[in-house]
Design a protein around this motif. Sequence first.
Motif, mmCIF file in Angstrom:
data_model
loop_
_atom_site.group_PDB
_atom_site.id
_atom_site.type_symbol
_atom_site.label_atom_id
_atom_site.label_comp_id
_atom_site.label_asym_id
_atom_site.label_seq_id
_atom_site.Cartn_x
_atom_site.Cartn_y
_atom_site.Cartn_z
ATOM 1 N N ALA A 270 33.613 -52.096 -72.831
ATOM 2 C CA ALA A 270 33.725 -50.680 -73.172
ATOM 3 C C ALA A 270 34.846 -50.041 -72.360
ATOM 4 C CB ALA A 270 32.414 -49.967 -72.876
ATOM 5 N N PHE B 108 34.700 -43.069 -73.976
ATOM 6 C CA PHE B 108 33.362 -42.565 -74.293
ATOM 7 C C PHE B 108 33.198 -41.151 -73.731
ATOM 8 C CE2 PHE B 108 32.311 -47.066 -74.993
ATOM 9 C CZ PHE B 108 31.590 -46.962 -76.160
ATOM 10 N N GLU B 109 33.742 -40.917 -72.551
ATOM 11 C CA GLU B 109 33.676 -39.578 -71.959
ATOM 12 C C GLU B 109 34.479 -38.578 -72.796
ATOM 13 O OE1 GLU B 109 34.991 -40.308 -67.937
ATOM 14 O OE2 GLU B 109 33.255 -41.593 -67.535
ATOM 15 N N TYR C 36 26.873 -41.333 -79.152
ATOM 16 C CA TYR C 36 28.192 -40.713 -79.151
ATOM 17 C C TYR C 36 28.651 -40.199 -80.513
ATOM 18 C CZ TYR C 36 28.484 -42.875 -74.571
ATOM 19 O OH TYR C 36 28.233 -43.242 -73.277
ATOM 20 N N GLN D 186 35.201 -46.851 -70.770
ATOM 21 C CA GLN D 186 34.321 -45.741 -70.417
ATOM 22 C C GLN D 186 35.008 -44.390 -70.521
ATOM 23 O OE1 GLN D 186 31.056 -46.189 -70.149
ATOM 24 N NE2 GLN D 186 30.945 -43.977 -70.142
ATOM 25 N N GLU D 187 36.263 -44.298 -70.136
ATOM 26 C CA GLU D 187 36.966 -43.016 -70.221
ATOM 27 C C GLU D 187 36.972 -42.499 -71.658
ATOM 28 O OE1 GLU D 187 41.317 -40.908 -69.499
ATOM 29 O OE2 GLU D 187 41.045 -42.989 -68.910
ATOM 30 N N PHE E 288 26.196 -50.818 -75.967
ATOM 31 C CA PHE E 288 27.030 -49.687 -75.564
ATOM 32 C C PHE E 288 26.415 -48.331 -75.914
ATOM 33 C CE2 PHE E 288 30.077 -53.213 -76.433
ATOM 34 C CZ PHE E 288 30.452 -53.437 -75.117
#
Length: 186
Positions: free
Chosen positions: A71, A76-77, A111, A73-74, A106
Amino acid sequence: LITDGRQVYENVMAKFGIEKERARSLWNRFYPQVCVGDKREIYLWENIIKEAQLNISVENLAQDYDAGFEAFQENFEIVERLRQNYRIGLLTNNVAEWFDYQKQRFNLERYFDGLILSYRIGAMKPDRRIFEYAWRLFKIEPYEAVFIDDYKEYAEAAQALRMKGITLEKPELLKERLEQARIITL
């Protein structure tokens, strides 16, 4: 948001000494039938093992493939922040078994406001039908949609259908591409 499946596959095949062009040829031959839901995951792996003459079980090849995903992560943020002002959909060419695994690993449903999955629709990008499904799901016109993909051909297909198409060459460029397109300022 996560590693591209074709890249993961090519990396797995390279471990067996299968050159990228040969790996892509096998992928292109068997993947579409699985991706649109006509066949199951086992069909893909059995045929690749047979054609490439690999000495590995279907289960182990599938595990090697699944383990290759990571993933970003940034991103997803960024998606979480976008959801404050936009409805976000995931439109993916994927296989039922893989998506179930990725969804759980994930926490993808968290999301997205809608999931547009090729194996459920029976069509894969860049087929117009998968985009039309997304428009109906979100009750929008094409010009109201922004479509981001790591494959230029898919972003161009979206543009040809009057959507805003953005090619994301590398996952770490999401914020930059959204800012360039004047969609957001993060």
